[in-house]
Design a protein around this motif. Structure first.
Motif, PDB file in Angstrom:
ATOM      1  N   ILE A 111       0.851  -1.186   0.000  1.00 23.19           N
ATOM      2  CA  ILE A 111       0.000   0.000   0.000  1.00 23.19           C
ATOM      3  C   ILE A 111       0.889   1.239   0.000  1.00 23.19           C
ATOM      4  CG2 ILE A 111      -1.747   1.291   1.283  1.00 23.19           C
ATOM      5  CD1 ILE A 111      -2.698  -1.383   2.435  1.00 23.19           C
ATOM      6  N   PRO A 112       0.685   2.175  -0.931  1.00 24.35           N
ATOM      7  CA  PRO A 112       1.566   3.342  -1.000  1.00 24.35           C
ATOM      8  C   PRO A 112       1.347   4.296   0.168  1.00 24.35           C
ATOM      9  CG  PRO A 112      -0.266   3.590  -2.523  1.00 24.35           C
ATOM     10  CD  PRO A 112      -0.361   2.202  -1.966  1.00 24.35           C
ATOM     11  N   THR A 113       2.382   5.069   0.479  1.00 25.06           N
ATOM     12  CA  THR A 113       2.274   6.083   1.517  1.00 25.06           C
ATOM     13  C   THR A 113       1.690   7.365   0.914  1.00 25.06           C
ATOM     14  OG1 THR A 113       4.501   6.927   1.082  1.00 25.06           O
ATOM     15  CG2 THR A 113       4.292   5.133   2.675  1.00 25.06           C
ATOM     16  N   LYS A 114       1.261   8.270   1.764  1.00 29.38           N
ATOM     17  CA  LYS A 114       0.677   9.520   1.289  1.00 29.38           C
ATOM     18  C   LYS A 114       1.684  10.330   0.477  1.00 29.38           C
ATOM     19  CE  LYS A 114      -2.069  13.481   2.777  1.00 29.38           C
ATOM     20  NZ  LYS A 114      -2.694  14.190   3.925  1.00 29.38           N
ATOM     21  N   GLU A 115       2.958  10.262   0.859  1.00 26.87           N
ATOM     22  CA  GLU A 115       3.991  10.992   0.120  1.00 26.87           C
ATOM     23  C   GLU A 115       4.121  10.493  -1.309  1.00 26.87           C
ATOM     24  OE1 GLU A 115       4.347   9.777   3.176  1.00 26.87           O
ATOM     25  OE2 GLU A 115       4.326  11.713   4.228  1.00 26.87           O
ATOM     26  N   GLU A 116       3.813   9.226  -1.538  1.00 24.19           N
ATOM     27  CA  GLU A 116       3.945   8.651  -2.879  1.00 24.19           C
ATOM     28  C   GLU A 116       2.823   9.088  -3.812  1.00 24.19           C
ATOM     29  OE1 GLU A 116       6.105   4.386  -2.575  1.00 24.19           O
ATOM     30  OE2 GLU A 116       4.262   4.523  -1.399  1.00 24.19           O
ATOM     31  N   TYR A 117       1.602   9.214  -3.295  1.00 25.89           N
ATOM     32  CA  TYR A 117       0.485   9.520  -4.189  1.00 25.89           C
ATOM     33  C   TYR A 117      -0.045  10.948  -4.069  1.00 25.89           C
ATOM     34  CZ  TYR A 117      -2.397   8.434  -0.033  1.00 25.89           C
ATOM     35  OH  TYR A 117      -2.947   8.403   1.224  1.00 25.89           O
ATOM     36  N   SER A 118       0.464  11.730  -3.135  1.00 21.27           N
ATOM     37  CA  SER A 118       0.002  13.105  -2.999  1.00 21.27           C
ATOM     38  C   SER A 118       0.394  13.927  -4.225  1.00 21.27           C
ATOM     39  CB  SER A 118       0.592  13.748  -1.742  1.00 21.27           C
ATOM     40  OG  SER A 118       0.274  15.129  -1.691  1.00 21.27           O
ATOM     41  N   PRO A 119      -0.528  14.716  -4.799  1.00 24.58           N
ATOM     42  CA  PRO A 119      -0.199  15.507  -6.002  1.00 24.58           C
ATOM     43  C   PRO A 119       0.659  16.735  -5.730  1.00 24.58           C
ATOM     44  CG  PRO A 119      -2.468  15.909  -5.323  1.00 24.58           C
ATOM     45  CD  PRO A 119      -1.956  14.818  -4.438  1.00 24.58           C
ATOM     46  N   GLU A 120       0.929  17.019  -4.474  1.00 25.79           N
ATOM     47  CA  GLU A 120       1.699  18.214  -4.130  1.00 25.79           C
ATOM     48  C   GLU A 120       3.114  18.133  -4.705  1.00 25.79           C
ATOM     49  OE1 GLU A 120       1.660  18.922   0.029  1.00 25.79           O
ATOM     50  OE2 GLU A 120      -0.527  18.928   0.196  1.00 25.79           O
ATOM     51  N   GLY A 121       3.515  19.199  -5.384  1.00 28.71           N
ATOM     52  CA  GLY A 121       4.873  19.280  -5.923  1.00 28.71           C
ATOM     53  C   GLY A 121       5.093  18.494  -7.199  1.00 28.71           C
ATOM     54  N   ALA A 122       4.037  17.929  -7.777  1.00 30.45           N
ATOM     55  CA  ALA A 122       4.186  17.126  -8.998  1.00 30.45           C
ATOM     56  C   ALA A 122       4.158  18.012 -10.235  1.00 30.45           C
ATOM     57  CB  ALA A 122       3.082  16.076  -9.066  1.00 30.45           C
TER      58      ALA A 122
ATOM     59  N   PRO B  20       4.233  -1.089 -13.373  1.00 29.81           N
ATOM     60  CA  PRO B  20       5.208  -1.119 -12.277  1.00 29.81           C
ATOM     61  C   PRO B  20       6.198   0.031 -12.404  1.00 29.81           C
ATOM     62  CG  PRO B  20       5.710  -2.799 -13.920  1.00 29.81           C
ATOM     63  CD  PRO B  20       4.387  -2.218 -14.306  1.00 29.81           C
ATOM     64  N   ASP B  21       7.027   0.185 -11.392  1.00 30.74           N
ATOM     65  CA  ASP B  21       7.987   1.295 -11.390  1.00 30.74           C
ATOM     66  C   ASP B  21       8.977   1.222 -12.543  1.00 30.74           C
ATOM     67  OD1 ASP B  21       6.756   2.289  -9.184  1.00 30.74           O
ATOM     68  OD2 ASP B  21       8.232   1.557  -7.736  1.00 30.74           O
ATOM     69  N   THR B  22       9.150   0.042 -13.118  1.00 29.62           N
ATOM     70  CA  THR B  22      10.032  -0.075 -14.279  1.00 29.62           C
ATOM     71  C   THR B  22       9.403   0.521 -15.535  1.00 29.62           C
ATOM     72  OG1 THR B  22       9.153  -2.312 -14.615  1.00 29.62           O
ATOM     73  CG2 THR B  22      11.240  -2.108 -13.408  1.00 29.62           C
ATOM     74  N   THR B  23       8.062   0.664 -15.534  1.00 29.98           N
ATOM     75  CA  THR B  23       7.348   1.249 -16.669  1.00 29.98           C
ATOM     76  C   THR B  23       6.993   2.709 -16.407  1.00 29.98           C
ATOM     77  OG1 THR B  23       6.408  -0.918 -17.183  1.00 29.98           O
ATOM     78  CG2 THR B  23       5.358   0.993 -18.190  1.00 29.98           C
ATOM     79  N   LEU B  24       6.337   2.940 -15.292  1.00 29.05           N
ATOM     80  CA  LEU B  24       6.043   4.292 -14.814  1.00 29.05           C
ATOM     81  C   LEU B  24       6.636   4.437 -13.421  1.00 29.05           C
ATOM     82  CD1 LEU B  24       2.287   4.934 -15.797  1.00 29.05           C
ATOM     83  CD2 LEU B  24       4.323   5.964 -16.831  1.00 29.05           C
ATOM     84  N   THR B  25       7.580   5.319 -13.278  1.00 28.70           N
ATOM     85  CA  THR B  25       8.239   5.483 -11.984  1.00 28.70           C
ATOM     86  C   THR B  25       7.267   6.054 -10.958  1.00 28.70           C
ATOM     87  OG1 THR B  25       8.985   7.735 -12.443  1.00 28.70           O
ATOM     88  CG2 THR B  25      10.420   5.923 -13.156  1.00 28.70           C
ATOM     89  N   GLU B  26       7.688   6.042  -9.704  1.00 23.97           N
ATOM     90  CA  GLU B  26       6.880   6.634  -8.642  1.00 23.97           C
ATOM     91  C   GLU B  26       6.579   8.099  -8.950  1.00 23.97           C
ATOM     92  OE1 GLU B  26       7.761   8.013  -4.098  1.00 23.97           O
ATOM     93  OE2 GLU B  26       8.340   5.957  -4.611  1.00 23.97           O
ATOM     94  N   LYS B  27       7.557   8.819  -9.478  1.00 29.49           N
ATOM     95  CA  LYS B  27       7.367  10.227  -9.834  1.00 29.49           C
ATOM     96  C   LYS B  27       6.357  10.350 -10.986  1.00 29.49           C
ATOM     97  CE  LYS B  27       8.533  14.676  -9.950  1.00 29.49           C
ATOM     98  NZ  LYS B  27       7.858  15.125 -11.175  1.00 29.49           N
ATOM     99  N   ASN B  28       6.429   9.456 -11.970  1.00 32.58           N
ATOM    100  CA  ASN B  28       5.484   9.473 -13.089  1.00 32.58           C
ATOM    101  C   ASN B  28       4.051   9.294 -12.600  1.00 32.58           C
ATOM    102  OD1 ASN B  28       7.719   7.626 -15.304  1.00 32.58           O
ATOM    103  ND2 ASN B  28       7.537   9.829 -14.958  1.00 32.58           N
ATOM    104  N   LYS B  29       3.847   8.346 -11.690  1.00 25.11           N
ATOM    105  CA  LYS B  29       2.510   8.094 -11.149  1.00 25.11           C
ATOM    106  C   LYS B  29       2.004   9.325 -10.407  1.00 25.11           C
ATOM    107  CE  LYS B  29       3.044   3.065 -10.507  1.00 25.11           C
ATOM    108  NZ  LYS B  29       4.464   2.861 -10.846  1.00 25.11           N
ATOM    109  N   LYS B  30       2.874   9.937  -9.667  1.00 23.21           N
ATOM    110  CA  LYS B  30       2.510  11.141  -8.920  1.00 23.21           C
ATOM    111  C   LYS B  30       2.104  12.265  -9.885  1.00 23.21           C
ATOM    112  CE  LYS B  30       4.538  14.029  -5.230  1.00 23.21           C
ATOM    113  NZ  LYS B  30       3.943  13.453  -4.016  1.00 23.21           N
TER     114      LYS B  30
END
Length: 269
Positions: free
Chosen positions: A131-142, A200-210
């Protein structure tokens, strides 16, 4: 006097003794405190798994099997991870009411604490996305512009340009992303539920998802501005073309009829 002087302690002796005592206490804390914390975390996790097992036996085992191995009525849950459980149960898609081409989103029947327990138990079947953390999915700073580019490249074919959803083949559909919790959008990209491929992160990184989450938040929020006027549902060229044909062509026909009527009247005069 000489004897008393010989027994007199050095002025720094008390400081040295205090320092040694503090060091000993720090060493004892370092030795035992982390172990106690780790043990407490392990006990809490074990309790969550045990409670999740009870919930699973009642609400999930009839379709997915007693050990998550899957049956003819439900796929295997081995290796799906906690994120898949949090998404499916947290959006009300599971438990499913009835089989069909696609399981729709509906009212959630479990509390978040129960969902976490179910996720902990199913995650014990095998490793999978957490389960992702709030820092991973929060749109702030994206980067919203980058998110729009990524969404149009990877998602718009099914979900449409602004995530309004769209029809697929054989009764399936891409659901609207308007009003969906950012955490669930992130988990959907992680796990690829139902007809959706996983990213997955190999296709879309954590930053890309954000970035994608930030784009969807920007185009579907209550503060979104429509520079072109009517959004027409945000469905892109299909709705815009239909609007042009129905209303634009209809207006031209009306004008043509009016001009013809005026011309005929003028000739009679």
């Amino acid at each position: 006097m000489k004897k008393l002087s010989a027994r007199r302690r050095h002025p720094l002796a008390a400081v040295v003794v205090l320092f040694i005592a503090l060091a000993a206490c720090a060493g004892l804390y370092t030795a035992f405190a982390p172990a106690d914390k780790a043990q407490a975390d392990e006990s809490a996790q074990s309790l969550a798994i045990e409670e999740g097992k009870k919930l699973y036996a009642v609400g999930c085992a009839s379709c997915h099997g007693t050990g998550g191995q899957g049956t003819s009525d439900g796929p295997s849950l081995v290796g799906v991870g906690a994120a898949a459980v949090d998404f499916q149960v947290g959006t009300g898609r599971m438990p499913a009411q009835q089989p069909g081409a696609q399981v729709p989103r509906k009212k959630v029947i479990y509390s978040q604490a129960e969902i976490d327990q179910l996720a902990a138990y199913i995650a014990s079947f095998g490793a999978g996305p957490s389960i992702p953390t709030k820092e991973e999915y929060s749109p702030e700073g994206a980067d919203i512009a980058k998110g729009g580019e990524l969404f149009r490249t990877n998602c718009a074919q099914c979900h449409n340009f602004t995530g309004k959803g769209g029809a697929l083949s054989k009764g399936k559909y891409a659901p609207t992303l308007e009003g969906v919790d950012p955490k669930h959008i992130y988990e959907a990209m992680q796990t690829g539920p139902q007809n959706m491929p996983s990213f997955p992160d190999t296709t879309l990184t954590e930053k890309n998802k954000k970035d994608i989450i930030a784009y969807l938040d920007a185009v579907n929020s209550n503060e979104t501005v429509e520079p072109g006027g009517l959004s027409l549902g945000g469905l892109g060229p299909v709705s815009e073309g239909l609007f042009a044909w129905v209303f634009g062509l209809g207006a031209l026909i009306a004008v043509a009829v009016w001009v013809a009527a005026r011309t005929a009247k003028a000739k009679k005069s």
